[in-house]
Write a protein that holds these residues in place. Sequence first.
Motif, short mmCIF file in Angstrom:
data_model
loop_
_atom_site.label_atom_id
_atom_site.label_comp_id
_atom_site.label_asym_id
_atom_site.label_seq_id
_atom_site.Cartn_x
_atom_site.Cartn_y
_atom_site.Cartn_z
N TYR A 83 0.83 -1.21 0.00
CA TYR A 83 0.00 0.00 0.00
C TYR A 83 0.86 1.26 0.00
O TYR A 83 0.58 2.22 -0.71
N ILE A 84 1.92 1.25 0.79
CA ILE A 84 2.79 2.44 0.86
C ILE A 84 3.53 2.62 -0.46
O ILE A 84 3.59 3.73 -1.00
N GLN A 85 4.08 1.54 -1.01
CA GLN A 85 4.81 1.64 -2.27
C GLN A 85 3.90 2.10 -3.40
O GLN A 85 4.23 3.02 -4.15
N ASN A 86 2.73 1.49 -3.51
CA ASN A 86 1.79 1.88 -4.57
C ASN A 86 1.22 3.26 -4.32
O ASN A 86 1.01 4.03 -5.26
N GLY A 87 0.99 3.58 -3.05
CA GLY A 87 0.49 4.91 -2.70
C GLY A 87 1.48 5.99 -3.08
O GLY A 87 1.11 7.04 -3.61
N LYS A 88 2.76 5.75 -2.79
CA LYS A 88 3.80 6.73 -3.16
C LYS A 88 3.84 6.92 -4.67
O LYS A 88 3.93 8.05 -5.16
N ARG A 89 3.78 5.82 -5.41
CA ARG A 89 3.80 5.91 -6.86
C ARG A 89 2.59 6.70 -7.37
O ARG A 89 2.71 7.59 -8.21
N ASN A 90 1.40 6.39 -6.83
CA ASN A 90 0.19 7.08 -7.26
C ASN A 90 0.21 8.56 -6.87
O ASN A 90 -0.25 9.41 -7.63
N LEU A 91 0.77 8.85 -5.70
CA LEU A 91 0.90 10.26 -5.29
C LEU A 91 1.83 11.00 -6.25
O LEU A 91 1.53 12.13 -6.66
N LYS A 92 2.93 10.38 -6.58
CA LYS A 92 3.89 11.02 -7.48
C LYS A 92 3.24 11.30 -8.83
O LYS A 92 3.37 12.39 -9.38
N ILE A 93 2.51 10.32 -9.36
CA ILE A 93 1.83 10.51 -10.64
C ILE A 93 0.82 11.64 -10.55
O ILE A 93 0.76 12.52 -11.41
N CYS A 94 0.03 11.63 -9.49
CA CYS A 94 -1.00 12.67 -9.31
C CYS A 94 -0.36 14.05 -9.16
O CYS A 94 -0.81 15.02 -9.78
N LEU A 95 0.68 14.14 -8.35
CA LEU A 95 1.33 15.44 -8.14
C LEU A 95 1.98 15.95 -9.42
O LEU A 95 1.92 17.15 -9.72
N GLU A 96 2.60 15.06 -10.19
CA GLU A 96 3.20 15.47 -11.46
C GLU A 96 2.15 15.92 -12.45
O GLU A 96 2.33 16.89 -13.17
#
Length: 189
Positions: A172-185
């Motif tokens: 969850y943390i790994q996928n959450g970080k990836r999804n946050l990065k995509i969303c923020l970018e």
Amino acid sequence: MSLFIKPQKPGKSTDEELLSDYRASGNLTVLGSLYERYMPLVYGVCLKYLKDEELAKDAVMGIFEELVDKVKKHEINQFRSWVYVLGRNYCLMQLRSGKKMELVNLDEVMEFTPFLHPEDNNREEALKALEHCIAGLTGGQKQSIHLFYLKEKCYKEIAGITGYTLNEVKSYIQNGKRNLKICLERNSA
């Protein structure tokens, strides 16, 4: 000691006499005088292997540091060929150790650098974007990210609080970080 000028005429002492004198006295000046004769040779070897002037200069000094101990421990018949081999081996070890070191971009280490460490004039915008993106995460990701980053809980504590397995929390943390990065970018573009 000058590294990169042509050596001056050798002194009256032979290499063997200087080696013997250094072994008896431990006087670094004597060893320096001997090494100075071969510094251009050693520098050339280092430059050949390391292919960088600054690295080669550093290696020449590193080799001298190794000489301090190694000259006393080894039987040396011809200093010139011995120091050549020492220089070559030193450079090869540098190259081997360099392959093990992985260079990492600082932005990869500093997660979401522009958003977690924004400039003062963009701080409020960055925090709003981060809150918006966290709200868009799935339940497990949102909860795990919130506990890990905002409440500063470790994986084990998060598993205890949420009831998720340790592997689920990591995922969850790994996928959450990836999804946050995509969303923020996406939001910053």
